[in-house]
Enzyme design. Structure first.
Site, PDB file in Angstrom:
ATOM      1  CB  SER A 106      -3.135  -0.714   9.015  1.00  0.00           C
ATOM      2  OG  SER A 106      -3.103  -0.658   7.608  1.00  0.00           O
ATOM      3  NE  ARG A 124      -2.499   1.094   3.689  1.00  0.00           N
ATOM      4  CZ  ARG A 124      -2.746   2.205   4.363  1.00  0.00           C
ATOM      5  NH1 ARG A 124      -3.451   3.161   3.810  1.00  0.00           N
ATOM      6  NH2 ARG A 124      -2.310   2.364   5.594  1.00  0.00           N
ATOM      7  CG  HIS A 167      15.652  11.064  -5.135  1.00  0.00           C
ATOM      8  ND1 HIS A 167      14.456  11.644  -4.785  1.00  0.00           N
ATOM      9  CD2 HIS A 167      15.897  10.124  -4.184  1.00  0.00           C
ATOM     10  CE1 HIS A 167      14.000  11.069  -3.687  1.00  0.00           C
ATOM     11  NE2 HIS A 167      14.843  10.140  -3.299  1.00  0.00           N
ATOM     12  N   GLY A 185      10.302  10.418  -1.696  1.00  0.00           N
ATOM     13  CA  GLY A 185      11.397   9.635  -1.122  1.00  0.00           C
ATOM     14  C   GLY A 185      11.190   9.383   0.354  1.00  0.00           C
ATOM     15  CB  CYS A 231      16.370   6.203  -3.399  1.00  0.00           C
ATOM     16  SG  CYS A 231      16.293   7.313  -1.999  1.00  0.00           S
ATOM     17  CD  GLN A 247      17.955  12.435  -1.208  1.00  0.00           C
ATOM     18  OE1 GLN A 247      19.113  12.597  -0.849  1.00  0.00           O
ATOM     19  NE2 GLN A 247      17.177  11.524  -0.673  1.00  0.00           N
TER      20      GLN A 247
HETATM   21  P1  NAP Z   1       5.168   4.525   2.829  1.00  0.00           P
HETATM   22  O1  NAP Z   1       4.612   5.077   1.577  1.00  0.00           O
HETATM   23  O2  NAP Z   1       5.071   5.376   4.057  1.00  0.00           O
HETATM   24  O3  NAP Z   1       4.478   3.099   3.098  1.00  0.00           O
HETATM   25  C1  NAP Z   1       4.860   2.222   4.140  1.00  0.00           C
HETATM   26  C2  NAP Z   1       3.617   1.648   4.810  1.00  0.00           C
HETATM   27  O4  NAP Z   1       2.954   2.681   5.525  1.00  0.00           O
HETATM   28  C3  NAP Z   1       2.547   1.116   3.874  1.00  0.00           C
HETATM   29  O5  NAP Z   1       2.849  -0.202   3.465  1.00  0.00           O
HETATM   30  C4  NAP Z   1       1.287   1.175   4.732  1.00  0.00           C
HETATM   31  O6  NAP Z   1       1.213  -0.017   5.527  1.00  0.00           O
HETATM   32  C5  NAP Z   1       1.566   2.349   5.670  1.00  0.00           C
HETATM   33  N1  NAP Z   1       0.808   3.577   5.393  1.00  0.00           N
HETATM   34  C6  NAP Z   1       0.430   4.457   6.334  1.00  0.00           C
HETATM   35  N2  NAP Z   1      -0.210   5.506   5.804  1.00  0.00           N
HETATM   36  C7  NAP Z   1      -0.250   5.301   4.480  1.00  0.00           C
HETATM   37  C8  NAP Z   1      -0.810   6.032   3.394  1.00  0.00           C
HETATM   38  N3  NAP Z   1      -1.448   7.201   3.581  1.00  0.00           N
HETATM   39  N4  NAP Z   1      -0.678   5.544   2.138  1.00  0.00           N
HETATM   40  C9  NAP Z   1      -0.020   4.384   1.921  1.00  0.00           C
HETATM   41  N5  NAP Z   1       0.511   3.630   2.922  1.00  0.00           N
HETATM   42  C10 NAP Z   1       0.411   4.082   4.200  1.00  0.00           C
HETATM   43  O7  NAP Z   1       6.724   4.187   2.683  1.00  0.00           O
HETATM   44  P2  NAP Z   1       7.621   3.963   1.370  1.00  0.00           P
HETATM   45  O8  NAP Z   1       8.156   5.259   0.906  1.00  0.00           O
HETATM   46  O9  NAP Z   1       6.882   3.094   0.432  1.00  0.00           O
HETATM   47  O10 NAP Z   1       8.885   3.202   1.993  1.00  0.00           O
HETATM   48  C11 NAP Z   1       8.894   1.839   2.356  1.00  0.00           C
HETATM   49  C12 NAP Z   1      10.328   1.452   2.680  1.00  0.00           C
HETATM   50  O11 NAP Z   1      11.142   1.593   1.518  1.00  0.00           O
HETATM   51  C13 NAP Z   1      10.989   2.350   3.754  1.00  0.00           C
HETATM   52  O12 NAP Z   1      11.824   1.572   4.569  1.00  0.00           O
HETATM   53  C14 NAP Z   1      11.817   3.322   2.951  1.00  0.00           C
HETATM   54  O13 NAP Z   1      12.917   3.821   3.658  1.00  0.00           O
HETATM   55  C15 NAP Z   1      12.262   2.423   1.808  1.00  0.00           C
HETATM   56  N6  NAP Z   1      12.597   3.166   0.581  1.00  0.00           N
HETATM   57  C16 NAP Z   1      11.773   4.158   0.142  1.00  0.00           C
HETATM   58  C17 NAP Z   1      12.090   4.835  -1.020  1.00  0.00           C
HETATM   59  C18 NAP Z   1      11.205   5.938  -1.542  1.00  0.00           C
HETATM   60  O14 NAP Z   1      11.580   6.580  -2.529  1.00  0.00           O
HETATM   61  N7  NAP Z   1      10.055   6.193  -0.956  1.00  0.00           N
HETATM   62  C19 NAP Z   1      13.242   4.494  -1.731  1.00  0.00           C
HETATM   63  C20 NAP Z   1      14.065   3.463  -1.263  1.00  0.00           C
HETATM   64  C21 NAP Z   1      13.725   2.805  -0.103  1.00  0.00           C
HETATM   65  P3  NAP Z   1      -0.162  -0.809   5.833  1.00  0.00           P
HETATM   66  O15 NAP Z   1      -0.880  -0.980   4.523  1.00  0.00           O
HETATM   67  O16 NAP Z   1       0.302  -2.110   6.412  1.00  0.00           O
HETATM   68  O17 NAP Z   1      -0.880   0.074   6.780  1.00  0.00           O
END
Ligand code: NAP
Length: 368
Positions: A38, A10, A273, A167, A136, A163
């Site tokens: 969740s 998600r 980025h 990110g 990233c 960035q």
């Molecule tokens: P994210 O969008 O915050 O999503 C992580 C989790 O947060 C989701 O699986 C979901 O879990 C929950 N969540 C809470 N509120 C949300 C909302 N409004 N919309 C969607 N999901 C929500 O994090 P992410 O950027 O994908 O990053 C995931 C991991 O990858 C992190 O460790 C990050 O450091 C790493 N990463 C990120 C990037 C990047 O560019 N973003 C790049 C490289 C690595 P539930 O469905 O279980 O509630």
């Protein structure tokens, strides 16, 4: 077929991974079980052929331990909570992770197969089961400069990053949009007769209002920038800056550390980025030579001619978002030193910087 658990679909990285896996038909070759932290018990909100239509509890160790492979984009907190519990009860499956939590472990490999496929294969052969996507900007930098690293030409590298909000995750991206909306709510700002300084004053006032949306960033990003990403570590570096040298050298498996440092900056773009490099080579090379080495390394890197038209059209987040291409331009010798040159690169951090290495790792394990 292998049983594969998918956690974090998600989030923004998970959503891009899901999109890519659907496009590449990866789900045809696995039994997928989708998990959530969740929403367990709810129906899966998309249509993919799989064994289980109901979202499973991502904290249920019993179900998790029945899987052959777990792929998680849920984040470091989740990995911290679950990974060692699973290993402690003897789970010996493959763990593929987007978060940084396990990157420093000696039992993990940071995966970026166009750069370190041989290392990944060697580690699989000796029984390593934990594979982690890189930071990233590090992954995007290696995709752009892979040829120079491969030929061991880089003496040191200094980087300034630009960035995108995404990110930091979905909630941060939404907050940037809310901030943009908030500051642009100014009557008549598109009308020519409105004095530009009046507009400027209204924007400055709006940004400082108590109800300005800044729950996640803590400060305004729209109309501003934040020259600090992640927590403080040693010697004035942020964790994001520290990762540059550590992760690059771990991915390359270098014997002698290549020094890398710089300043990481969050800017008000939504996706992709950018990075500005100052690179010192171990020897003097012509610009033609440098460009040939860069462009012959992989099929995604694209050298952009150092002129205005090509640069403003092809070397921007807008030009590259949603694409696997890694454009690199502004390649020029610097007055500073005959062995120094500059370059500027852009890449979609959600693809090569996050989801794509995970997807390819899963594929590699299935084909191995
Ligand atoms: P994210 O969008 O915050 O999503 C992580 C989790 O947060 C989701 O699986 C979901 O879990 C929950 N969540 C809470 N509120 C949300 C909302 N409004 N919309 C969607 N999901 C929500 O994090 P992410 O950027 O994908 O990053 C995931 C991991 O990858 C992190 O460790 C990050 O450091 C790493 N990463 C990120 C990037 C990047 O560019 N973003 C790049 C490289 C690595 P539930 O469905 O279980 O509630």
């Amino acid at each position: 077929m292998k049983n594969v658990g998918f956690i974090g679909w998600r989030g923004i990285v998970g959503s891009v991974l899901l999109e890519r896996m659907i496009k590449k038909k990866d789900f045809d070759y696995i039994n997928t079980i989708f998990f959530t932290t969740s929403q367990f018990g709810q129906l899966i909100p998309f249509n993919i052929q799989n064994k289980c239509k109901i979202l499973q509890n991502a904290y249920d160790i019993e179900i998790l331990s029945s899987l052959d492979i777990i792929i998680t984009c849920q984040g470091s907190q989740y990995t911290n909570k679950i990974y060692s519990k699973l290993r402690l009860i003897g789970w010996n499956g493959f763990w593929i992770d987007a978060s940084s939590y396990l990157r420093t472990s000696i039992n993990s490999v940071i995966i970026l197969d166009p750069i370190n496929l041989n290392l990944i294969k060697k580690k699989i052969d000796i029984g390593i089961k934990t594979f982690v996507g890189g930071n990233c900007t590090v992954s995007l930098m290696l995709m752009a400069l892979g040829g120079l690293f491969q030929d061991n030409l880089i003496e040191w590298l200094s980087v300034s990053t630009y960035q995108a909000a995404s990110g930091a995750g979905s909630n941060f991206m939404r907050e940037l949009l809310l901030q943009m909306k908030f500051i642009s709510e100014i009557p008549n700002f598109t009308k020519n007769y409105t004095n530009i300084l009046d507009i400027d004053k209204k924007i400055s006032k709006n940004i400082k209002k108590n109800n300005f949306p800044q729950k996640y960033f803590s400060v305004p990003l729209a109309g501003s920038l934040i020259p600090w990403i992640d927590k403080k570590v040693n010697d004035g570096q942020t964790k994001e800056e520290w990762k540059g040298q550590f992760e690059t050298n771990k991915i390359l498996n270098t014997k002698n550390i290549i020094p890398i440092d710089g300043i990481c900056v969050r800017i008000g773009t939504l996706r992709s980025h950018s990075q500005s490099f100052t690179i010192k080579l171990k020897q003097q090379l012509s610009l033609d030579n440098i460009q040939n080495i860069i462009k012959s390394h992989n099929k995604w890197v694209k050298v952009i001619p150092n002129d205005m038209n090509n640069t403003i059209n092809n070397l921007t987040p807008v030009a590259v978002s949603g694409k696997l291409d890694i454009p690199i331009g502004r390649i020029k010798k610097l007055n500073i030193d005959k062995n120094c040159f500059s370059a500027f690169s852009v890449g979609d951090q959600l693809l090569w910087g996050a989801a794509e290495p995970l997807r390819r790792m899963l594929k590699l394990l299935l084909d191995y």
